[in-house]
Write a protein that holds these residues in place. Sequence first.
Motif, PDB file in Angstrom:
ATOM      1  N   ALA A  24      51.702   6.490 109.731  1.00  0.00           N
ATOM      2  CA  ALA A  24      50.996   7.527 108.984  1.00  0.00           C
ATOM      3  C   ALA A  24      51.902   8.132 107.919  1.00  0.00           C
ATOM      4  O   ALA A  24      53.110   8.269 108.119  1.00  0.00           O
ATOM      5  N   SER A  25      51.310   8.488 106.805  1.00  0.00           N
ATOM      6  CA  SER A  25      52.036   9.204 105.750  1.00  0.00           C
ATOM      7  C   SER A  25      51.100  10.212 105.104  1.00  0.00           C
ATOM      8  O   SER A  25      49.881  10.061 105.156  1.00  0.00           O
ATOM      9  N   GLY A  26      51.688  11.248 104.527  1.00  0.00           N
ATOM     10  CA  GLY A  26      50.884  12.287 103.888  1.00  0.00           C
ATOM     11  C   GLY A  26      50.453  13.397 104.829  1.00  0.00           C
ATOM     12  O   GLY A  26      49.803  14.354 104.401  1.00  0.00           O
ATOM     13  N   PHE A  27      50.789  13.261 106.104  1.00  0.00           N
ATOM     14  CA  PHE A  27      50.495  14.290 107.097  1.00  0.00           C
ATOM     15  C   PHE A  27      51.370  14.019 108.315  1.00  0.00           C
ATOM     16  O   PHE A  27      51.982  12.955 108.422  1.00  0.00           O
ATOM     17  N   SER A  28      51.387  14.963 109.241  1.00  0.00           N
ATOM     18  CA  SER A  28      52.171  14.799 110.456  1.00  0.00           C
ATOM     19  C   SER A  28      51.275  14.396 111.621  1.00  0.00           C
ATOM     20  O   SER A  28      50.236  15.020 111.871  1.00  0.00           O
ATOM     21  N   THR A  29      51.692  13.354 112.349  1.00  0.00           N
ATOM     22  CA  THR A  29      50.931  12.930 113.530  1.00  0.00           C
ATOM     23  C   THR A  29      50.939  14.006 114.611  1.00  0.00           C
ATOM     24  O   THR A  29      50.118  13.971 115.521  1.00  0.00           O
ATOM     25  N   ASN A  30      51.825  14.942 114.512  1.00  0.00           N
ATOM     26  CA  ASN A  30      51.881  16.037 115.479  1.00  0.00           C
ATOM     27  C   ASN A  30      50.719  17.012 115.285  1.00  0.00           C
ATOM     28  O   ASN A  30      50.379  17.776 116.204  1.00  0.00           O
ATOM     29  N   ASP A  31      50.105  16.987 114.100  1.00  0.00           N
ATOM     30  CA  ASP A  31      49.080  17.968 113.758  1.00  0.00           C
ATOM     31  C   ASP A  31      47.647  17.433 113.825  1.00  0.00           C
ATOM     32  O   ASP A  31      46.697  18.208 113.671  1.00  0.00           O
ATOM     33  N   TYR A  32      47.479  16.139 114.020  1.00  0.00           N
ATOM     34  CA  TYR A  32      46.156  15.529 113.997  1.00  0.00           C
ATOM     35  C   TYR A  32      45.990  14.563 115.162  1.00  0.00           C
ATOM     36  O   TYR A  32      46.961  14.141 115.780  1.00  0.00           O
ATOM     37  N   ALA A  33      44.750  14.213 115.410  1.00  0.00           N
ATOM     38  CA  ALA A  33      44.429  13.163 116.367  1.00  0.00           C
ATOM     39  C   ALA A  33      44.377  11.830 115.640  1.00  0.00           C
ATOM     40  O   ALA A  33      43.923  11.750 114.488  1.00  0.00           O
ATOM     41  N   ILE A  34      44.835  10.796 116.316  1.00  0.00           N
ATOM     42  CA  ILE A  34      44.730   9.435 115.800  1.00  0.00           C
ATOM     43  C   ILE A  34      43.911   8.606 116.769  1.00  0.00           C
ATOM     44  O   ILE A  34      44.175   8.611 117.977  1.00  0.00           O
ATOM     45  N   GLY A  35      42.940   7.927 116.225  1.00  0.00           N
ATOM     46  CA  GLY A  35      42.106   7.059 117.047  1.00  0.00           C
ATOM     47  C   GLY A  35      42.320   5.604 116.703  1.00  0.00           C
ATOM     48  O   GLY A  35      42.658   5.261 115.565  1.00  0.00           O
ATOM     49  N   TRP A  36      42.131   4.766 117.700  1.00  0.00           N
ATOM     50  CA  TRP A  36      42.141   3.315 117.512  1.00  0.00           C
ATOM     51  C   TRP A  36      40.713   2.809 117.701  1.00  0.00           C
ATOM     52  O   TRP A  36      40.043   3.180 118.674  1.00  0.00           O
ATOM     53  N   PHE A  37      40.301   1.951 116.804  1.00  0.00           N
ATOM     54  CA  PHE A  37      38.970   1.378 116.833  1.00  0.00           C
ATOM     55  C   PHE A  37      39.083  -0.135 116.645  1.00  0.00           C
ATOM     56  O   PHE A  37      40.106  -0.630 116.170  1.00  0.00           O
ATOM     57  N   ARG A  38      38.038  -0.843 116.999  1.00  0.00           N
ATOM     58  CA  ARG A  38      38.036  -2.284 116.765  1.00  0.00           C
ATOM     59  C   ARG A  38      36.633  -2.740 116.399  1.00  0.00           C
ATOM     60  O   ARG A  38      35.635  -2.134 116.784  1.00  0.00           O
ATOM     61  N   GLN A  39      36.612  -3.834 115.658  1.00  0.00           N
ATOM     62  CA  GLN A  39      35.333  -4.420 115.266  1.00  0.00           C
ATOM     63  C   GLN A  39      35.442  -5.929 115.339  1.00  0.00           C
ATOM     64  O   GLN A  39      36.262  -6.541 114.639  1.00  0.00           O
ATOM     65  N   ALA A  40      34.623  -6.489 116.197  1.00  0.00           N
ATOM     66  CA  ALA A  40      34.550  -7.938 116.334  1.00  0.00           C
ATOM     67  C   ALA A  40      33.478  -8.471 115.383  1.00  0.00           C
ATOM     68  O   ALA A  40      32.551  -7.738 115.014  1.00  0.00           O
TER      69      ALA A  40
END
Length: 125
Positions: A24-40
């Motif tokens: 990630a860049s442009g923000f801190s991962t400490n301040d936001y949620a990050i999700g993982w998604f997938r598409q088959a």
Amino acid sequence: EVQLVESGGGSVQPGGSLRLSCAASGFSTNDYAIGWFRQAPGKEREGVSCISQNDGIYYTDSVKGRFTVSVDNAKNTVYLQMNSLKPDDTATYYCARSYICTLYHLKGMHEYNYWGQGTQVTVSS
């Protein structure tokens, strides 16, 4: 500028492992949620996991016990460790940013407004 860049995808045999990274860049991962998604191919995009300092960690049922999400705030990077991979895990994997990590928001992809370009994971013998 907010950016998310996934890496670590590849081809692996069933039962194998891969570790995906979301830089990630442009923000801190400490301040936001990050999700993982997938598409088959031919399927809808689905939420896999999310992580947040404030809200904790969630997984969709199909990956519980096999996938582990973690964050290194010093590196501003989120990881998805995938073990015991199955052919059904074959998909393009994306990370995305939200302000909240809950199963509701993960499953509905609600409030995920910044996305990476994706990394391909292929599980095949």
